[in-house]
Scaffold this active site. Structure first.
Site, PDB file in Angstrom:
ATOM      1  CB  ALA A 119      -9.934  -0.963   0.553  1.00  0.00           C
ATOM      2  CD  GLU A 133      -4.446  -7.052   6.696  1.00  0.00           C
ATOM      3  OE1 GLU A 133      -3.727  -6.355   7.435  1.00  0.00           O
ATOM      4  OE2 GLU A 133      -5.171  -6.547   5.824  1.00  0.00           O
ATOM      5  CG  ASP A 145      -8.265  -7.729   7.925  1.00  0.00           C
ATOM      6  OD1 ASP A 145      -7.501  -6.823   8.336  1.00  0.00           O
ATOM      7  OD2 ASP A 145      -9.039  -7.577   6.965  1.00  0.00           O
ATOM      8  CE  LYS A 148     -10.934  -4.998   6.615  1.00  0.00           C
ATOM      9  NZ  LYS A 148     -10.883  -5.805   5.419  1.00  0.00           N
ATOM     10  CG  LEU A 161     -15.692   0.273  -0.680  1.00  0.00           C
ATOM     11  CD1 LEU A 161     -16.465  -0.953  -0.213  1.00  0.00           C
ATOM     12  CD2 LEU A 161     -16.228   0.761  -2.019  1.00  0.00           C
ATOM     13  CB  VAL A 179      -0.948   0.013   1.228  1.00  0.00           C
ATOM     14  CG1 VAL A 179      -1.717   1.317   1.315  1.00  0.00           C
ATOM     15  CG2 VAL A 179      -1.916  -1.165   1.158  1.00  0.00           C
TER      16      VAL A 179
HETATM   17  N1  LIG Z   1      -3.806  -4.464   1.158  1.00  0.00           N
HETATM   18  C1  LIG Z   1      -4.985  -3.941   1.298  1.00  0.00           C
HETATM   19  O1  LIG Z   1      -5.872  -4.110   0.468  1.00  0.00           O
HETATM   20  C2  LIG Z   1      -5.299  -3.122   2.479  1.00  0.00           C
HETATM   21  C3  LIG Z   1      -4.372  -2.960   3.494  1.00  0.00           C
HETATM   22  N2  LIG Z   1      -4.666  -2.209   4.569  1.00  0.00           N
HETATM   23  C4  LIG Z   1      -3.673  -2.037   5.618  1.00  0.00           C
HETATM   24  O2  LIG Z   1      -2.551  -1.363   5.070  1.00  0.00           O
HETATM   25  C5  LIG Z   1      -1.407  -1.683   5.824  1.00  0.00           C
HETATM   26  C6  LIG Z   1      -0.277  -2.013   4.874  1.00  0.00           C
HETATM   27  O3  LIG Z   1      -0.590  -3.164   4.146  1.00  0.00           O
HETATM   28  P1  LIG Z   1       0.420  -3.708   3.067  1.00  0.00           P
HETATM   29  O4  LIG Z   1       1.001  -2.593   2.315  1.00  0.00           O
HETATM   30  O5  LIG Z   1      -0.296  -4.744   2.332  1.00  0.00           O
HETATM   31  O6  LIG Z   1       1.530  -4.337   3.998  1.00  0.00           O
HETATM   32  P2  LIG Z   1       3.067  -4.590   3.669  1.00  0.00           P
HETATM   33  O7  LIG Z   1       3.553  -5.635   4.597  1.00  0.00           O
HETATM   34  O8  LIG Z   1       3.250  -4.815   2.224  1.00  0.00           O
HETATM   35  O9  LIG Z   1       3.730  -3.194   4.039  1.00  0.00           O
HETATM   36  C7  LIG Z   1       3.962  -2.774   5.340  1.00  0.00           C
HETATM   37  C8  LIG Z   1       5.356  -2.187   5.378  1.00  0.00           C
HETATM   38  O10 LIG Z   1       5.547  -1.560   6.624  1.00  0.00           O
HETATM   39  C9  LIG Z   1       6.875  -1.764   7.023  1.00  0.00           C
HETATM   40  N3  LIG Z   1       6.982  -1.572   8.474  1.00  0.00           N
HETATM   41  C10 LIG Z   1       6.705  -2.429   9.461  1.00  0.00           C
HETATM   42  N4  LIG Z   1       6.950  -1.876  10.658  1.00  0.00           N
HETATM   43  C11 LIG Z   1       7.373  -0.637  10.430  1.00  0.00           C
HETATM   44  C12 LIG Z   1       7.787   0.438  11.261  1.00  0.00           C
HETATM   45  N5  LIG Z   1       7.817   0.333  12.571  1.00  0.00           N
HETATM   46  N6  LIG Z   1       8.159   1.605  10.658  1.00  0.00           N
HETATM   47  C13 LIG Z   1       8.147   1.739   9.352  1.00  0.00           C
HETATM   48  N7  LIG Z   1       7.769   0.740   8.504  1.00  0.00           N
HETATM   49  C14 LIG Z   1       7.398  -0.436   9.044  1.00  0.00           C
HETATM   50  C15 LIG Z   1       7.195  -3.157   6.585  1.00  0.00           C
HETATM   51  O11 LIG Z   1       8.581  -3.325   6.439  1.00  0.00           O
HETATM   52  C16 LIG Z   1       6.452  -3.217   5.252  1.00  0.00           C
HETATM   53  O12 LIG Z   1       7.307  -2.817   4.197  1.00  0.00           O
HETATM   54  C17 LIG Z   1      -1.814  -2.823   6.736  1.00  0.00           C
HETATM   55  O13 LIG Z   1      -2.016  -2.314   8.021  1.00  0.00           O
HETATM   56  C18 LIG Z   1      -3.113  -3.330   6.155  1.00  0.00           C
HETATM   57  O14 LIG Z   1      -3.976  -3.861   7.113  1.00  0.00           O
HETATM   58  C19 LIG Z   1      -5.848  -1.562   4.718  1.00  0.00           C
HETATM   59  C20 LIG Z   1      -6.793  -1.671   3.759  1.00  0.00           C
HETATM   60  C21 LIG Z   1      -6.595  -2.483   2.577  1.00  0.00           C
HETATM   61  N1  LIG Z   2      -6.663  -7.923   3.923  1.00  0.00           N
HETATM   62  C1  LIG Z   2      -7.710  -7.003   3.953  1.00  0.00           C
HETATM   63  C2  LIG Z   2      -7.263  -5.734   3.345  1.00  0.00           C
HETATM   64  C3  LIG Z   2      -8.145  -4.619   3.685  1.00  0.00           C
HETATM   65  O1  LIG Z   2      -8.339  -4.232   4.811  1.00  0.00           O
HETATM   66  C4  LIG Z   2      -8.872  -7.514   3.138  1.00  0.00           C
HETATM   67  O2  LIG Z   2      -8.657  -8.394   2.360  1.00  0.00           O
HETATM   68  O3  LIG Z   2      -9.975  -7.010   3.290  1.00  0.00           O
END
Ligand SMILES: NC(=O)C1=CN([C@@H]2O[C@H](COP(=O)(O)OP(=O)(O)OC[C@H]3O[C@@H](n4cnc5c(N)ncnc54)[C@H](O)[C@@H]3O)[C@@H](O)[C@H]2O)C=CC1
Ligand SMILES: N[C@@H](CC=O)C(=O)O
Length: 805
Positions: free
Chosen positions: A593, A650, A661, A665, A595, A458
């Site tokens: 996400a 996730e 998760d 929500k 929405l 993200v």
């Molecule tokens: N993928 C999706 O569709 C959605 C994701 N989210 C939320 O977005 C967030 C990110 O998701 P992704 O990008 O898929 O995860 P990801 O694992 O790809 O990215 C998270 C990044 O944060 C870094 N990180 C961890 N601890 C850290 C810290 N203390 N300081 C700085 N960076 C740190 C990690 O190294 C990683 O690169 C999650 O909390 C997820 O629940 C929310 C809605 C939708």
């Molecule tokens: N892993 C979550 C990402 C959004 O919060 C999902 O699939 O809904």
């Protein structure tokens, strides 16, 4: 004709002098008619004053005097011996007497201008110009107020006009600024900035078409560019506006300079000797832009406070304070007195503060005994910012901006007639305060400084979206989204001007260790305001930094659901801090996400609509998984791998499959309805068999096929035309504490039902309310994915940016 005036820096030998001569030559060749008023060369006036002080104290001044003479003479053929000899005699006399009068001082300082006039005249003569040295002591007559003499206009005007009647034509008159003589023939000076005054008097007496003041800057700026990098040059000012600016601290312009010009409506152009083709700032009678503002600063000042209960209604207190200050030659710049009269505060130059305190303590000695006065104390290390042109009616904007950026002025006041508001701030906050106010008042674009934590699926998409849309958002919204820092858990990059498109490689090689302290100090060092911290991590630990970020002036935007689903005490404390520090926290992407779900629920709830149930498929991952698995013959594990690849899951996909998760929500929505449920109260059906729950993500992913028979079996055992859906349900009595049921489970629903018809990674949320009855409000759309989530985070950032506009 025009009057040209060159300041000391414009005539200094380190570059300015030759440029000034060339400007004069250029004008002669263009057959312009003009006279030139000169200040003393370089720092001559300050140096002469220093030597005078040394002589008075009987210190060795001769070396400095020799250096002065050497510098002033440089390689000029001008005969400066009369001036040098006079200076020597004057200094000797001062050394002998151990004192000097204002008259002597004027005579000493005057030599700087005389030397300058002679040197410039000689340099022009050597270039073949018919230059004529004109000593204004023969022309401008003043009273005998040495150090700050007032011109006697009738005589001076006649002298100047007579002189120019005979010395004009092809002659270029080089006229000494600053100096004049009393009607008794004694040398006087016109006070600091007096050369500009001379030029302005000459312009008035000679009905000049324009006064061009050559300085070392491009014109008048909206603030000192050394303190405010975004300061802009002001192209044009009306006389009234210039007068306001001059009165409140702009060193480049002095109020008394403007008055003779206003009288004859003579335009004044501030130009740069070092960039003389630049148009500078034009000050004339035109009122082209109403409400021009500029910021001026008094940097090293102290607030003196006098407090006491006995001051109430007692006449003469203020008179005593100001009399004693006047007796000690201490000037006061800002005064503030509460209506209760229990205290009075005023600003003096820092160097005078102790003296002011001692003098007031002595004056009020008896009042201490009677307890009428309780204390006199100093608030040191403060600065004054004056917003010139600021009306009180719109003062709320810069004031709000300061508060938003956690700068609380110690006091402020306004002038009753002139449009001017002055604020006293702690000196450590001066630069930030200036930049915040400047951006609020002048920023055509509002700069919002972003610090992004986490650049995974993200975060990376968001950063690239932000960088790509930067120009577009500036054009459309007047908002500059400036990413100043990107951090992962190990290192970070920082650039106050904004990170580049090569941020990924820069981050990889960055040696800056990531920690909240190092990032906050980098931000502080650059005095950045309008700060937003963006959490795109999934970290359970990182959220413990939220309060620290809030305290340091950050608004928050988060995709990370952890902060909203930790124990309720954490949730509450976070909101209390947000409230206390007046900061915002947006997290629209926490559920659904991109929405617009949280906002809708919040609006309904806050408007008094009774939400009775929220049900739906909350997980994009599990939606994709069961929609695809139900509609195709693919293996469960293959579909799950597709969801991971598409960035729906996730970071640890087990967080989706174990129902946490979706549980989070559901809890976030419940808490939006002011329910204080805990995560442990949610009934969650975990989709991972117990034997696969432990171990690393990799180990789990290697054993995905073990899920296939379980879910194939579940799929086969459904009623006909039924499909599997993983559903979250917030039900019960949502209007009372402990009345809610939070449940997450895998259910088999008719294919024709609204949940059954769901496709792809769509989430669906059915919001039941009292007014909508049996027919819920339905919000449906992509519930996961990097692009939509990043867009949602982007939306939250824009919302905050617009709020601070
Ligand atoms: N993928 C999706 O569709 C959605 C994701 N989210 C939320 O977005 C967030 C990110 O998701 P992704 O990008 O898929 O995860 P990801 O694992 O790809 O990215 C998270 C990044 O944060 C870094 N990180 C961890 N601890 C850290 C810290 N203390 N300081 C700085 N960076 C740190 C990690 O190294 C990683 O690169 C999650 O909390 C997820 O629940 C929310 C809605 C939708
Ligand atoms: N892993 C979550 C990402 C959004 O919060 C999902 O699939 O809904």
């Amino acid at each position: 004709m025009k009057i040209l005036k060159f300041g000391g820096k414009s005539l200094a030998y380190d570059g300015g002098f030759d440029k000034a001569i060339n400007i004069i030559l250029e004008k002669v060749h263009q057959q312009e008619k003009f006279a030139v008023v000169v200040s003393a060369i370089g720092n001559a006036t300050d140096e002469l004053e220093e030597i005078l002080e040394k002589a008075k104290k009987n210190e060795v001044y001769q070396v400095q005097l020799e250096n002065f003479k050497k510098y002033q003479q440089r390689n000029s053929a001008a005969d400066l011996n009369p001036e040098f000899e006079l200076l020597e005699k004057l200094f000797e006399g001062v050394a002998l007497l151990g004192d000097y009068s204002k008259k002597i001082k004027d005579n000493v300082l005057a030599q700087g201008e005389v030397i300058s006039g002679k040197v410039v005249t000689q340099a022009l003569k050597e270039k073949g110009i018919n230059a004529n040295f004109s000593d204004t002591r023969q022309l401008i007559k003043t009273d005998a107020k040495f150090g700050n003499a007032q011109p006697v206009d009738v005589i001076s005007r006649k002298n100047v006009q007579n002189h120019f009647a005979t010395n004009n034509g092809t002659t270029v008159n080089i006229v000494t600024g600053f100096i004049a003589s009393s009607t008794d023939g004694e040398t006087t000076t016109l006070g600091r900035n007096g050369s500009n005054f001379t030029a302005s008097l000459l312009a008035n007496y000679l009905d000049a078409e324009e006064l061009q003041s050559f300085t070392h800057v491009d014109g008048i700026f909206t603030a000192n560019p050394d303190l405010v990098p975004d300061a802009k040059k002001i192209d044009q000012l009306s006389f009234e506006e210039a007068n306001e600016i001059a009165t409140f601290g702009a060193t480049i312009l002095h109020a008394k300079t403007i008055i003779p010009l206003i009288e004859k409506k003579i335009p004044l152009r501030i130009l740069n000797t070092f960039n003389h083709t630049h148009n500078g700032t034009l000050i004339n009678a035109e009122n082209s832009r109403k409400g021009i503002k500029s910021l001026s600063v008094l940097e090293n000042v102290t607030l003196v406070n006098l407090e006491g209960r006995g001051l109430l209604g007692k006449p003469g207190i203020d008179a005593r304070i100001f009399r004693v200050l006047a007796q000690n030659n201490i000037s006061v710049s800002i005064i503030s007195q509460g209506s209760s009269e229990r205290g009075i505060g005023f600003i003096v130059n820092a160097v005078d503060a102790q003296k002011a305190k001692a003098a007031i303590e002595a004056e009020f000695e008896l009042d201490f005994y009677t307890n009428d006065v309780s204390s006199v104390y100093l608030t040191e290390n403060v600065s004054v910012i004056s917003i010139i042109g600021q009306e009180l009616a719109t003062f709320n904007k810069p004031y709000d901006a300061l508060i938003r950026n956690q700068i609380v002025p110690i006091l402020f006041n306004n002038t009753v007639t002139g449009k001017n508001v002055s604020l006293v701030v702690e000196r450590v906050q001066l630069k930030k305060a200036l930049n915040v106010i400047h951006s609020e008042i002048f920023g055509i674009t509002k700069k919002i400084n972003l610090v992004i934590f986490g650049h995974g699926t993200v975060g990376k998409t968001l950063i690239n979206q932000l960088l790509e849309s930067r120009e577009n958002i500036i054009q459309r919204k007047g908002i500059e989204l400036n990413i100043v820092a990107i951090a992962n858990s190990r290192q970070f990059i920082f650039n106050a001007k904004g990170v580049s498109k090569q941020w990924e490689s820069e981050l990889q090689t960055s040696i800056q260790k990531s920690s909240i302290e190092t990032i906050l100090s980098a931000v502080k060092e650059q005095h950045l305001g309008n700060l937003i911290a963006i959490d795109t991590t999934a970290s359970k630990d990182f959220v413990s930094n939220y309060v620290e970020l809030i305290k340091n002036g950050f608004d928050l935007v988060s995709a990370n659901k952890i902060a909203n689903t930790k124990e309720y005490s954490f949730y509450k404390n976070l909101r209390e801090n947000l409230h206390f520090y007046q900061k915002n926290y947006l997290y629209e992407t926490n559920v659904g996400a991109g929405l617009p779900l949280i906002d809708t629920i919040r609006l309904l709830h806050h408007s008094g609509e009774n939400i009775t149930r929220i049900r739906g498929v909350f997980s994009g991952t599990l939606s994709y998984l069961f929609n695809t698995f139900s509609a195709t013959d693919k293996n469960f594990s293959d579909v799950l791998n597709e969801a991971i690849e598409k960035g729906f899951t996730e970071p640890d996909p087990r967080e989706d499959l174990n129902g946490n998760d979706v549980g989070r929500k559901l809890l976030i929505l419940a808490r939006e309805l002011d329910l204080s449920n805990e995560f442990s109260e949610i009934k969650i059906q975990n989709l991972i068999p117990e034997n696969l729950r432990e171990g690393s993500v990799e180990e789990f992913l290697n054993r995905l096929e073990e899920l296939n028979p379980i879910y194939q079996n579940t799929k086969n055992n459904q009623n006909e035309n039924h499909v599997l859906r993983y559903v979250g349900d917030l039900s019960g009595d949502l209007s009372v504490e402990n009345g809610a049921n939070l449940e997450v489970s895998l259910v088999s629903v008719p294919q024709e039902s609204s949940l059954g018809q769901l496709k792809g990674s769509d989430s669906i949320f059915e919001i039941y309310t009292e007014s909508y009855g049996e027919h819920p409000i339905v919000i449906q759309g992509a519930g996961a994915g990097a692009a939509v989530t990043a867009r949602g985070v982007f939306g939250d950032i824009l919302r905050l940016a617009e709020k601070s506009k």
